[in-house]
Design a protein around this motif. Structure first.
Motif, PDB file in Angstrom:
ATOM      1  N   VAL A 174       3.293  38.862 -15.303  1.00  0.00           N
ATOM      2  CA  VAL A 174       2.601  37.587 -15.098  1.00  0.00           C
ATOM      3  C   VAL A 174       2.663  36.680 -16.321  1.00  0.00           C
ATOM      4  O   VAL A 174       2.497  35.475 -16.188  1.00  0.00           O
ATOM      5  N   ASN A 175       2.917  37.214 -17.492  1.00  0.00           N
ATOM      6  CA  ASN A 175       2.947  36.379 -18.697  1.00  0.00           C
ATOM      7  C   ASN A 175       4.334  35.813 -18.997  1.00  0.00           C
ATOM      8  O   ASN A 175       4.522  35.139 -20.004  1.00  0.00           O
ATOM      9  N   TRP A 176       5.294  36.042 -18.138  1.00  0.00           N
ATOM     10  CA  TRP A 176       6.627  35.489 -18.367  1.00  0.00           C
ATOM     11  C   TRP A 176       6.616  33.981 -18.205  1.00  0.00           C
ATOM     12  O   TRP A 176       5.897  33.426 -17.387  1.00  0.00           O
ATOM     13  N   THR A 177       7.442  33.339 -19.000  1.00  0.00           N
ATOM     14  CA  THR A 177       7.675  31.901 -18.892  1.00  0.00           C
ATOM     15  C   THR A 177       9.074  31.699 -18.305  1.00  0.00           C
ATOM     16  O   THR A 177       9.833  32.673 -18.135  1.00  0.00           O
ATOM     17  N   GLY A 178       9.422  30.468 -18.062  1.00  0.00           N
ATOM     18  CA  GLY A 178      10.782  30.182 -17.615  1.00  0.00           C
ATOM     19  C   GLY A 178      11.813  30.625 -18.638  1.00  0.00           C
ATOM     20  O   GLY A 178      12.885  31.127 -18.284  1.00  0.00           O
ATOM     21  N   GLU A 179      11.487  30.458 -19.928  1.00  0.00           N
ATOM     22  CA  GLU A 179      12.412  30.880 -20.984  1.00  0.00           C
ATOM     23  C   GLU A 179      12.583  32.394 -20.986  1.00  0.00           C
ATOM     24  O   GLU A 179      13.698  32.898 -21.173  1.00  0.00           O
ATOM     25  N   THR A 180      11.478  33.143 -20.783  1.00  0.00           N
ATOM     26  CA  THR A 180      11.564  34.601 -20.741  1.00  0.00           C
ATOM     27  C   THR A 180      12.412  35.036 -19.560  1.00  0.00           C
ATOM     28  O   THR A 180      13.258  35.923 -19.682  1.00  0.00           O
ATOM     29  N   ALA A 181      12.195  34.410 -18.396  1.00  0.00           N
ATOM     30  CA  ALA A 181      12.962  34.752 -17.198  1.00  0.00           C
ATOM     31  C   ALA A 181      14.445  34.466 -17.411  1.00  0.00           C
ATOM     32  O   ALA A 181      15.304  35.265 -17.019  1.00  0.00           O
ATOM     33  N   LEU A 182      14.769  33.340 -18.043  1.00  0.00           N
ATOM     34  CA  LEU A 182      16.160  32.993 -18.336  1.00  0.00           C
ATOM     35  C   LEU A 182      16.788  34.045 -19.249  1.00  0.00           C
ATOM     36  O   LEU A 182      17.899  34.516 -18.986  1.00  0.00           O
ATOM     37  N   SER A 183      16.086  34.428 -20.301  1.00  0.00           N
ATOM     38  CA  SER A 183      16.603  35.437 -21.240  1.00  0.00           C
ATOM     39  C   SER A 183      16.793  36.790 -20.561  1.00  0.00           C
ATOM     40  O   SER A 183      17.819  37.454 -20.751  1.00  0.00           O
ATOM     41  N   ALA A 184      15.811  37.197 -19.782  1.00  0.00           N
ATOM     42  CA  ALA A 184      15.931  38.472 -19.065  1.00  0.00           C
ATOM     43  C   ALA A 184      17.089  38.415 -18.078  1.00  0.00           C
ATOM     44  O   ALA A 184      17.839  39.389 -17.928  1.00  0.00           O
ATOM     45  N   GLY A 185      17.251  37.273 -17.413  1.00  0.00           N
ATOM     46  CA  GLY A 185      18.366  37.115 -16.485  1.00  0.00           C
ATOM     47  C   GLY A 185      19.709  37.264 -17.178  1.00  0.00           C
ATOM     48  O   GLY A 185      20.648  37.849 -16.620  1.00  0.00           O
ATOM     49  N   HIS A 244      29.519  46.023 -11.839  1.00  0.00           N
ATOM     50  CA  HIS A 244      29.998  45.520 -10.541  1.00  0.00           C
ATOM     51  C   HIS A 244      28.855  45.389  -9.537  1.00  0.00           C
ATOM     52  O   HIS A 244      28.966  45.807  -8.390  1.00  0.00           O
ATOM     53  N   ALA A 245      27.778  44.786  -9.988  1.00  0.00           N
ATOM     54  CA  ALA A 245      26.589  44.604  -9.146  1.00  0.00           C
ATOM     55  C   ALA A 245      26.323  43.115  -8.944  1.00  0.00           C
ATOM     56  O   ALA A 245      26.895  42.268  -9.634  1.00  0.00           O
ATOM     57  N   VAL A 246      25.473  42.808  -8.027  1.00  0.00           N
ATOM     58  CA  VAL A 246      25.087  41.440  -7.694  1.00  0.00           C
ATOM     59  C   VAL A 246      23.623  41.250  -8.074  1.00  0.00           C
ATOM     60  O   VAL A 246      22.801  42.149  -7.898  1.00  0.00           O
ATOM     61  N   VAL A 247      23.285  40.084  -8.599  1.00  0.00           N
ATOM     62  CA  VAL A 247      21.908  39.746  -8.943  1.00  0.00           C
ATOM     63  C   VAL A 247      21.410  38.720  -7.931  1.00  0.00           C
ATOM     64  O   VAL A 247      22.077  37.714  -7.677  1.00  0.00           O
ATOM     65  N   VAL A 248      20.236  38.980  -7.375  1.00  0.00           N
ATOM     66  CA  VAL A 248      19.596  38.050  -6.453  1.00  0.00           C
ATOM     67  C   VAL A 248      18.234  37.698  -7.032  1.00  0.00           C
ATOM     68  O   VAL A 248      17.453  38.589  -7.365  1.00  0.00           O
ATOM     69  N   GLY A 249      17.972  36.418  -7.178  1.00  0.00           N
ATOM     70  CA  GLY A 249      16.638  35.954  -7.573  1.00  0.00           C
ATOM     71  C   GLY A 249      15.971  35.405  -6.329  1.00  0.00           C
ATOM     72  O   GLY A 249      16.460  34.467  -5.722  1.00  0.00           O
ATOM     73  N   SER A 250      14.882  35.991  -5.919  1.00  0.00           N
ATOM     74  CA  SER A 250      14.247  35.613  -4.662  1.00  0.00           C
ATOM     75  C   SER A 250      12.847  35.082  -4.914  1.00  0.00           C
ATOM     76  O   SER A 250      11.986  35.797  -5.413  1.00  0.00           O
ATOM     77  N   GLY A 251      12.635  33.813  -4.584  1.00  0.00           N
ATOM     78  CA  GLY A 251      11.322  33.195  -4.742  1.00  0.00           C
ATOM     79  C   GLY A 251      11.164  32.138  -3.672  1.00  0.00           C
ATOM     80  O   GLY A 251      11.465  32.376  -2.507  1.00  0.00           O
ATOM     81  N   ALA A 294      17.758  33.892 -12.214  1.00  0.00           N
ATOM     82  CA  ALA A 294      19.086  33.870 -11.601  1.00  0.00           C
ATOM     83  C   ALA A 294      20.050  32.999 -12.398  1.00  0.00           C
ATOM     84  O   ALA A 294      21.229  33.338 -12.541  1.00  0.00           O
ATOM     85  N   VAL A 295      19.559  31.889 -12.938  1.00  0.00           N
ATOM     86  CA  VAL A 295      20.400  31.025 -13.777  1.00  0.00           C
ATOM     87  C   VAL A 295      20.851  31.801 -15.011  1.00  0.00           C
ATOM     88  O   VAL A 295      22.018  31.736 -15.407  1.00  0.00           O
ATOM     89  N   GLY A 296      19.944  32.538 -15.622  1.00  0.00           N
ATOM     90  CA  GLY A 296      20.316  33.359 -16.783  1.00  0.00           C
ATOM     91  C   GLY A 296      21.352  34.409 -16.426  1.00  0.00           C
ATOM     92  O   GLY A 296      22.243  34.719 -17.217  1.00  0.00           O
ATOM     93  N   ALA A 297      21.252  34.962 -15.208  1.00  0.00           N
ATOM     94  CA  ALA A 297      22.181  36.009 -14.778  1.00  0.00           C
ATOM     95  C   ALA A 297      23.556  35.457 -14.396  1.00  0.00           C
ATOM     96  O   ALA A 297      24.526  36.202 -14.347  1.00  0.00           O
ATOM     97  N   ALA A 298      23.619  34.165 -14.144  1.00  0.00           N
ATOM     98  CA  ALA A 298      24.892  33.546 -13.735  1.00  0.00           C
ATOM     99  C   ALA A 298      25.900  33.599 -14.880  1.00  0.00           C
ATOM    100  O   ALA A 298      25.531  33.623 -16.055  1.00  0.00           O
ATOM    101  N   PRO A 299      27.173  33.606 -14.544  1.00  0.00           N
ATOM    102  CA  PRO A 299      28.189  33.603 -15.603  1.00  0.00           C
ATOM    103  C   PRO A 299      28.151  32.299 -16.407  1.00  0.00           C
ATOM    104  O   PRO A 299      27.650  31.283 -15.935  1.00  0.00           O
ATOM    105  N   ALA A 300      28.689  32.344 -17.612  1.00  0.00           N
ATOM    106  CA  ALA A 300      28.770  31.143 -18.446  1.00  0.00           C
ATOM    107  C   ALA A 300      29.542  30.067 -17.698  1.00  0.00           C
ATOM    108  O   ALA A 300      30.466  30.363 -16.946  1.00  0.00           O
ATOM    109  N   ASN A 301      29.157  28.822 -17.901  1.00  0.00           N
ATOM    110  CA  ASN A 301      29.810  27.685 -17.238  1.00  0.00           C
ATOM    111  C   ASN A 301      29.861  27.850 -15.722  1.00  0.00           C
ATOM    112  O   ASN A 301      30.874  27.577 -15.088  1.00  0.00           O
ATOM    113  N   PHE A 302      28.753  28.318 -15.180  1.00  0.00           N
ATOM    114  CA  PHE A 302      28.677  28.594 -13.747  1.00  0.00           C
ATOM    115  C   PHE A 302      28.810  27.325 -12.911  1.00  0.00           C
ATOM    116  O   PHE A 302      28.512  26.231 -13.352  1.00  0.00           O
TER     117      PHE A 302
END
Length: 189
Positions: A56-67, A78-85, A158-166
């Protein structure tokens, strides 16, 4: 996949090594934010799934970094990341009588829902990850769109998990009950 418990341990270690506290709970069931998309993607069953719950204490920046950490881990395994909200999630503004729940009612969406969605789409399609991570402070109507940010945080994750220059694909929008936007995005390399 029989290696899912071992992969979960490796993922927890990767997150811990980057300063995020982790706790494995193999006996805990999946949250609706995990099993609902999964059952739609794989109605007859599918690959193993590892769910990451956000504190609950995560911020958008924390979520981006974790992603970012999870995305690198997923690509190497070889896995897929899904962010569901939910792109907007304000139950107080929902009009349960406004639409058939099996149909989108985009024309009747509240103005702030459309403005918030448009702002997010622009930030994503221009690659403005800082805006996504700091949407609480930058996006129009954030507090009305998300009285609590728990349904928003999967997006910066999910944005954090996306590849660079997505690249970003904007999937058909679905607004229910005038205030519940189920806008979805697909990230590509």
């Amino acid at each position: 996949m029989s290696g899912a418990p071992e992969l979960a341990k490796q993922l927890a270690t990767a997150l811990t090594n980057q300063g995020l506290s982790t706790e494995l709970r193999p006996q805990q069931g999946f949250d609706h934010g995990a099993w609902v998309p999964y059952m739609h993607l794989f109605p007859n069953g599918g690959p193993s799934m590892i769910q990451l719950s956000m504190p609950v204490n995560w911020t958008g920046e924390t979520a981006l970094s974790a992603g970012t950490i999870v995305g690198e881990f997923a690509r190497s395994n070889h896995a897929v990341v899904v962010g569901s909200g939910s792109l907007t999630h304000n139950f107080r503004d929902m009009d349960m009588g406004s639409a058939n729940p099996s149909k989108a009612d985009n024309a009747a969406a509240l103005a702030y829902v459309n403005e918030f969605n448009a702002w997010i789409q622009h930030a994503l399609t221009t690659g403005n990850t800082d805006a996504i991570a700091r949407a609480e402070f930058k996006a129009p109507h954030f507090a009305q769109a998300h009285p609590d940010n728990d349904h928003y945080l999967p997006l910066p994750f999910a944005v954090g998990a996306a590849p660079a220059n997505f690249g970003v694909g904007v999937l058909p929008e679905d607004v229910r009950y005038r205030a519940l936007s189920m806008q979805s995005f697909a990230f590509t390399s």
